[in-house]
Design a protein around this motif. Structure first.
Motif, PDB file in Angstrom:
ATOM      1  N   TYR A 140       0.837  -1.203   0.000  1.00  0.00           N
ATOM      2  CA  TYR A 140       0.000   0.000   0.000  1.00  0.00           C
ATOM      3  C   TYR A 140       0.875   1.259   0.000  1.00  0.00           C
ATOM      4  N   HIS A 141       0.691   2.105  -0.982  1.00  0.00           N
ATOM      5  CA  HIS A 141       1.477   3.341  -1.038  1.00  0.00           C
ATOM      6  C   HIS A 141       0.778   4.339  -1.958  1.00  0.00           C
ATOM      7  N   CYS A 142       1.340   5.531  -2.038  1.00  0.00           N
ATOM      8  CA  CYS A 142       0.865   6.477  -3.034  1.00  0.00           C
ATOM      9  C   CYS A 142       2.068   7.124  -3.705  1.00  0.00           C
ATOM     10  N   ASP A 143       1.852   7.693  -4.865  1.00  0.00           N
ATOM     11  CA  ASP A 143       2.928   8.334  -5.626  1.00  0.00           C
ATOM     12  C   ASP A 143       2.642   9.822  -5.756  1.00  0.00           C
ATOM     13  N   LEU A 144       3.694  10.598  -5.937  1.00  0.00           N
ATOM     14  CA  LEU A 144       3.543  12.053  -6.005  1.00  0.00           C
ATOM     15  C   LEU A 144       3.171  12.563  -7.399  1.00  0.00           C
ATOM     16  N   PRO A 213      -3.979   6.179  -3.195  1.00  0.00           N
ATOM     17  CA  PRO A 213      -3.266   5.031  -2.621  1.00  0.00           C
ATOM     18  C   PRO A 213      -3.608   3.767  -3.404  1.00  0.00           C
ATOM     19  N   HIS A 214      -2.639   2.873  -3.524  1.00  0.00           N
ATOM     20  CA  HIS A 214      -2.885   1.639  -4.262  1.00  0.00           C
ATOM     21  C   HIS A 214      -1.936   0.555  -3.785  1.00  0.00           C
ATOM     22  N   ARG A 215      -2.309  -0.686  -4.056  1.00  0.00           N
ATOM     23  CA  ARG A 215      -1.401  -1.813  -3.841  1.00  0.00           C
ATOM     24  C   ARG A 215      -1.667  -2.838  -4.919  1.00  0.00           C
TER      25      ARG A 215
HETATM   26 FE   LIG Z   1       2.695   3.247  -7.312  1.00  0.00          FE
END
Ligand SMILES: [Fe+2]
Length: 312
Positions: A140-144, A213-215
């Motif tokens: 699980y994370h997000c990108d800028l 957010p995505h995984r």
């Molecule tokens: Fe990503």
């Protein structure tokens, strides 16, 4: 003129663009630049400073098992076989720096998008190629920057979460913008109830709202995917606000209230974050990187060999 990359474009996509996850058909999986041979060749000449080889845990395992390594003296084909037998992923970052044919393709992609989506103008476009093991996962994370994921080989499931609390905590987004820590976001499995889930097949790509957010979970098959990222003027402004809000919260103990991308508040934040970028705080914050401490085993494809740890 017919498109080289996008396929079966739906005009209804324009209204959804940037506002909700969007599945779009493409032709990259048929492009010779992404054949197994071309990828093996690319891997063989990829400079170590431009790729990340990450050994991950099994599905459901804790993220403590993440390690970073190097491909060693394996041929490109052997690297692909090793990933096919292991539990890891190879991210060839910034591929346009290494081979300008991919850079030309990247420009074609964004030219086609801007011809279809009125006002969509991008700069600082980037492309990475991700080769990942059967069953591998991205936490699980997000990108800028703006993000899209293009499936080339294999099959994966991607979960996209809402861009609001608690899924996207502002303080965590700010820390990612300030310190570049990408994968340590709070995640609770109950969030999955509100995720939009896609099973991505070769010839499909997915793009989603900024910072969404995505995984990702691979099915039990070797996966090759392309990631593209892009900046627009709005994304750049949003990033400046995120960094400034982070400075206010982390260094001045202020809880920021606004995410306005215009007006006096915005320009004050633009100045604040510009000052921070020039300061020693920034250099100190960005220094941490994971050491490289394994290489791929030639004798037992899919396994790794410890090496003395070093940092790039
Ligand atoms: Fe990503």
């Amino acid at each position: 003129m017919s498109d080289a990359v996008l396929r079966n474009w739906n005009p209804g996509n324009v209204a959804k663009w940037g506002n909700e996850p969007l599945l779009i058909e493409h032709t990259l999986h048929e492009n010779p630049l992404f054949s197994r041979e071309a990828l093996a060749d690319l891997i063989e000449r990829y400079p170590v400073e431009h790729y990340a080889l990450v050994h991950t845990g099994k599905r459901g395992e804790s993220k403590k098992t993440w390690r970073e390594g190097e491909v060693g003296d394996l041929s490109g084909q052997e690297v692909i076989d090793a990933i096919g037998n292991g539990r890891m992923w190879l991210n060839m970052r910034n591929v346009k720096m290494v081979d300008d044919r991919y850079g030309a393709l990247l420009n074609t992609i964004f030219d086609e998008f801007s011809a279809k989506v009125p006002g969509f103008e991008t700069f600082n476009r980037g492309m990475g190629i991700l080769v990942s093991s059967p069953g591998a996962q991205v936490y699980y994370h997000c990108d800028l920057p703006g993000q899209s994921l293009w499936q080339i080989m294999g099959r994966k499931r991607i979960y996209i979460y809402p861009t609001e609390e608690p899924y996207l905590p502002q303080d965590e987004l700010e820390k990612i913008a300030l310190y570049g820590v990408e994968v340590d976001m709070r995640y609770d499995p109950v969030y999955d109830r509100d995720a939009i889930v896609f099973d991505l097949e070769p010839g499909q790509m997915l793009t989603w709202p900024l910072n969404g957010p995505h995984r990702v979970e691979n099915y039990d098959v070797l996966n090759v995917s392309v990631t593209t990222e892009h900046w627009t003027d709005d994304i750049r402004r949003s990033q400046m606000v995120t960094v400034a809000n982070g400075i206010l919260r982390q260094h001045f103990g202020v809880t920021p209230k606004s995410r306005s991308l215009d007006g006096p508040g915005f320009w004050a934040k633009a100045a604040l974050q510009a000052g921070w970028r020039r300061s020693p705080w920034m250099k100190r914050a960005r220094r941490n990187r994971r050491p490289i401490d394994f290489r791929l085993s030639r004798e037992n494809p899919g396994t790794i060999v410890d090496i003395p740890a070093y940092t790039r």
